[in-house]
Design a protein around this motif. Sequence first.
Motif, PDB file in Angstrom:
ATOM      1  N   ARG A 188      18.746 -24.891 -12.428  1.00  0.00           N
ATOM      2  CA  ARG A 188      18.778 -25.805 -11.362  1.00  0.00           C
ATOM      3  C   ARG A 188      17.535 -25.385 -10.199  1.00  0.00           C
ATOM      4  NH1 ARG A 188      24.570 -24.706 -11.301  1.00  0.00           N
ATOM      5  NH2 ARG A 188      24.017 -23.490  -9.298  1.00  0.00           N
ATOM      6  N   THR A 189      17.274 -24.009 -10.182  1.00  0.00           N
ATOM      7  CA  THR A 189      16.544 -23.575  -9.177  1.00  0.00           C
ATOM      8  C   THR A 189      15.037 -23.424  -9.732  1.00  0.00           C
ATOM      9  OG1 THR A 189      17.349 -21.401  -9.721  1.00  0.00           O
ATOM     10  CG2 THR A 189      18.340 -22.448  -7.817  1.00  0.00           C
ATOM     11  N   ALA A 190      14.858 -23.925 -10.807  1.00  0.00           N
ATOM     12  CA  ALA A 190      13.502 -23.517 -11.524  1.00  0.00           C
ATOM     13  C   ALA A 190      12.517 -23.875 -10.754  1.00  0.00           C
ATOM     14  CB  ALA A 190      13.335 -24.081 -12.587  1.00  0.00           C
ATOM     15  N   GLY A 191      12.475 -24.926 -10.095  1.00  0.00           N
ATOM     16  CA  GLY A 191      11.214 -25.603  -9.141  1.00  0.00           C
ATOM     17  C   GLY A 191      10.692 -24.416  -7.992  1.00  0.00           C
ATOM     18  N   PRO A 192      11.641 -24.198  -7.136  1.00  0.00           N
ATOM     19  CA  PRO A 192      11.289 -23.134  -6.276  1.00  0.00           C
ATOM     20  C   PRO A 192      11.135 -21.863  -6.872  1.00  0.00           C
ATOM     21  CG  PRO A 192      13.501 -23.698  -5.813  1.00  0.00           C
ATOM     22  CD  PRO A 192      12.834 -24.548  -6.825  1.00  0.00           C
ATOM     23  N   LEU A 193      11.674 -21.344  -7.772  1.00  0.00           N
ATOM     24  CA  LEU A 193      11.331 -20.060  -8.085  1.00  0.00           C
ATOM     25  C   LEU A 193      10.232 -19.783  -8.832  1.00  0.00           C
ATOM     26  CD1 LEU A 193      14.141 -17.916 -10.347  1.00  0.00           C
ATOM     27  CD2 LEU A 193      11.750 -17.895 -10.912  1.00  0.00           C
ATOM     28  N   LEU A 194       9.873 -21.158  -9.982  1.00  0.00           N
ATOM     29  CA  LEU A 194       8.577 -20.849 -10.414  1.00  0.00           C
ATOM     30  C   LEU A 194       7.436 -20.902  -9.576  1.00  0.00           C
ATOM     31  CD1 LEU A 194       9.370 -23.127 -13.423  1.00  0.00           C
ATOM     32  CD2 LEU A 194       8.752 -20.713 -13.493  1.00  0.00           C
ATOM     33  N   ALA A 195       7.753 -21.679  -8.441  1.00  0.00           N
ATOM     34  CA  ALA A 195       6.567 -21.578  -7.417  1.00  0.00           C
ATOM     35  C   ALA A 195       6.288 -20.227  -6.711  1.00  0.00           C
ATOM     36  CB  ALA A 195       7.114 -22.479  -6.023  1.00  0.00           C
ATOM     37  N   HIS A 196       7.156 -19.517  -6.889  1.00  0.00           N
ATOM     38  CA  HIS A 196       6.951 -17.783  -6.269  1.00  0.00           C
ATOM     39  C   HIS A 196       6.578 -17.029  -7.363  1.00  0.00           C
ATOM     40  CE1 HIS A 196       7.958 -19.426  -2.354  1.00  0.00           C
ATOM     41  NE2 HIS A 196       9.048 -19.928  -2.824  1.00  0.00           N
ATOM     42  N   ASP A 238       5.490 -19.006 -16.151  1.00  0.00           N
ATOM     43  CA  ASP A 238       4.581 -20.194 -15.572  1.00  0.00           C
ATOM     44  C   ASP A 238       5.297 -21.321 -15.638  1.00  0.00           C
ATOM     45  OD1 ASP A 238       2.470 -18.557 -14.064  1.00  0.00           O
ATOM     46  OD2 ASP A 238       1.090 -18.926 -15.848  1.00  0.00           O
ATOM     47  N   ASP A 239       6.276 -21.190 -16.567  1.00  0.00           N
ATOM     48  CA  ASP A 239       6.980 -22.594 -16.795  1.00  0.00           C
ATOM     49  C   ASP A 239       8.448 -22.609 -17.140  1.00  0.00           C
ATOM     50  OD1 ASP A 239       7.156 -21.626 -19.577  1.00  0.00           O
ATOM     51  OD2 ASP A 239       5.181 -22.304 -19.835  1.00  0.00           O
ATOM     52  N   LEU A 240       9.360 -23.510 -17.156  1.00  0.00           N
ATOM     53  CA  LEU A 240      10.710 -23.738 -17.423  1.00  0.00           C
ATOM     54  C   LEU A 240      10.989 -23.098 -18.782  1.00  0.00           C
ATOM     55  CD1 LEU A 240      13.364 -24.452 -16.455  1.00  0.00           C
ATOM     56  CD2 LEU A 240      13.044 -26.638 -17.370  1.00  0.00           C
ATOM     57  N   ALA A 241      10.287 -23.163 -19.608  1.00  0.00           N
ATOM     58  CA  ALA A 241      10.696 -22.718 -20.947  1.00  0.00           C
ATOM     59  C   ALA A 241      10.712 -21.162 -20.930  1.00  0.00           C
ATOM     60  CB  ALA A 241       9.847 -23.284 -22.180  1.00  0.00           C
TER      61      ALA A 241
END
Length: 295
Positions: free
Chosen positions: A38-46, A99-102
Motif C-alpha cells: 500500500r505504501t510502495a509509492g512514497p517509500l520507493l521514492a525515498h 528500485d521497484d515494487l517487486a
Amino acid sequence: MTPITEVEGRRLALSNLEKVLYPATGTTKGEVLHYYARTAGPLLAHVAHRPISFLRYPDGPGGQHFFTKNPPPGTPGWVRIADVPRSGGERAAPQVVVDDLATLMWAANLVVEFHTPQWRAATPALADRLVLDLDPGPPATAVECCGVALWLRERLDADGIHACVKTSGSKGLHVLAPLEPTPSTDVSAYAKRLAVEAEAALPALVVHRMNRALRPGKVFVDHSQNAAAKTTAAPYTLRARPEPTVSTPVSWDEIASCTAAGQLVFRLDDLTGRLERYGDLLAPLNDPGLAGRLG
C-alpha cells in the motif's frame, strides 16, 4: 505450500503469511506485506537509487535481529545490486538497491527494517540529504524532541535550507533536509555545528554528545548519521519494536501542537489514512528546486 505471486512480472514466494510478527497487536506477516504494498509509492521514492541495509527480524521484534549490508542468501538474480565503497579504503562490496515494487516485496518478505545512507549508489559519499536524529533521554519524550525540532527548523531556514520531519518509529524524531550534492564530510561538519549550536541555545534541553551520563531528561541531537558509512531508518519503514510502528512523516503543525508522546506514534494501519489526507510530507526531499546549499 508457499504461495507464489507475481509482482511486475517477477515471481515471488511469499512465506508464512499467517505468522504473527507483533504479538502485542496480533499483526501477521501477511499484514506487513500488505502494508508495504500500500505504501510502495512514497517509500520507493525515498529509497530508490540508494544502497539498502537491512535489519532483519524474521521472528518478530522479540526474536533475533540481524543487521546486514550484504545481499541476503538467495537474493534473486533480477534484484539490482550496486558495488558500494566501504570506509577505510576497503574494496567495494555489493548491496541491494530497492528500485521497484517487486524488489520491495521480496525484501519485505524477509521481514526487515529498511535503512539508507544520505547518498545515492551512483555517487557514494556525496550526500543529497542532511539528517539530525533527535533521541530523547528519559524522562524526556517526543514532546521535548518537538521543541528541539522547531528550533532546528528555524536555524536551518536561516541558512536557506528547507527542513522536513518524521518520527523515527521508535522514541524520537528525524529532521531531514534536501541538499545540493555535497561531500558527506562537509555535511557531517555542518550537522555537528548545528548540534553544538542547539546545545548552546537550549542548554537545559539539548546535548550534542553521545555520552549517556549527559542524556537523562535531554534530547541528544545525533549528527553522526551524516557520515558516509552511516545509515538511517528510511521513511515509511516498519520498525522492530513491540508494536508495528512506522517511521512516519509528520507536519510541522503536528510538531508544534504535540503535547503528549503518544500523539506521534503511528502504526501500519494509520498510514493509508495519513497518505490520503496529507500526501507524502517528505516529498520536498526529492524536489531539486528545494535543495539547499551549505555555505
